[in-house]
Design a protein around this motif. Structure first.
Motif, mmCIF file in Angstrom:
data_model
loop_
_atom_site.group_PDB
_atom_site.id
_atom_site.type_symbol
_atom_site.label_atom_id
_atom_site.label_comp_id
_atom_site.label_asym_id
_atom_site.label_seq_id
_atom_site.Cartn_x
_atom_site.Cartn_y
_atom_site.Cartn_z
ATOM 1 N N GLU A 90 0.829 -1.204 0.000
ATOM 2 C CA GLU A 90 0.000 0.000 0.000
ATOM 3 C C GLU A 90 0.868 1.261 0.000
ATOM 4 O O GLU A 90 0.570 2.224 -0.711
ATOM 5 C CB GLU A 90 -0.930 0.007 1.208
ATOM 6 N N ALA A 91 1.943 1.254 0.777
ATOM 7 C CA ALA A 91 2.844 2.409 0.810
ATOM 8 C C ALA A 91 3.454 2.650 -0.565
ATOM 9 O O ALA A 91 3.563 3.798 -1.009
ATOM 10 C CB ALA A 91 3.941 2.200 1.854
ATOM 11 N N GLN A 92 3.827 1.589 -1.254
ATOM 12 C CA GLN A 92 4.407 1.733 -2.593
ATOM 13 C C GLN A 92 3.372 2.274 -3.577
ATOM 14 O O GLN A 92 3.671 3.156 -4.374
ATOM 15 C CB GLN A 92 4.970 0.412 -3.088
ATOM 16 N N VAL A 93 2.157 1.773 -3.511
ATOM 17 C CA VAL A 93 1.083 2.248 -4.394
ATOM 18 C C VAL A 93 0.823 3.728 -4.133
ATOM 19 O O VAL A 93 0.721 4.534 -5.071
ATOM 20 C CB VAL A 93 -0.208 1.418 -4.193
ATOM 21 N N LEU A 94 0.742 4.107 -2.863
ATOM 22 C CA LEU A 94 0.502 5.510 -2.522
ATOM 23 C C LEU A 94 1.652 6.398 -2.981
ATOM 24 O O LEU A 94 1.430 7.482 -3.528
ATOM 25 C CB LEU A 94 0.267 5.664 -1.018
ATOM 26 N N ALA A 95 2.878 5.957 -2.771
ATOM 27 C CA ALA A 95 4.042 6.745 -3.176
ATOM 28 C C ALA A 95 4.043 6.963 -4.687
ATOM 29 O O ALA A 95 4.216 8.093 -5.157
ATOM 30 C CB ALA A 95 5.339 6.062 -2.734
#
Length: 101
Positions: A90-95
């Motif tokens: 999720e952090a990668q998708v958001l970034a």
């Protein structure tokens, strides 16, 4: 043949816009939008300002992921950003989504 190319382009477009919507929905569901907006400062900077600040930096995505998962302070002024309860994916998708603004 033209029909096949058209179908493939339409399908790819739908997938890409679905990913963008999914990321906006993820940002909303993880309360990112409580402090950020796409184009204006709220408590934190606008996502477009974040993308502009990190544009061209090779490690921008890694920095964003670290800020999202661990929080940050002093990057945009005295207001601290708390860590968010998101998975690594999720952090990668958001970034990626924020950096694409």
């Amino acid at each position: 043949m033209k029909t096949l190319v058209f179908v493939l382009l339409v399908g790819a477009s739908a997938v890409m816009s679905g990913q963008a919507r999914a990321s906006a929905e993820l940002a909303t569901s993880k309360n990112c939008m409580g402090c950020h907006a796409l184009d204006k400062k709220v408590l934190g900077p606008a996502f477009r300002d974040v993308a502009a600040k990190y544009k061209g930096q090779k490690d921008a995505e890694a920095k964003m992921i670290a800020s999202i998962t661990k929080g940050s302070t002093g990057v945009w002024g005295p207001m601290a950003m708390p860590p968010n309860g998101v998975s690594a994916t999720e952090a990668q998708v958001l970034a990626k989504w924020v950096l694409a603004r």
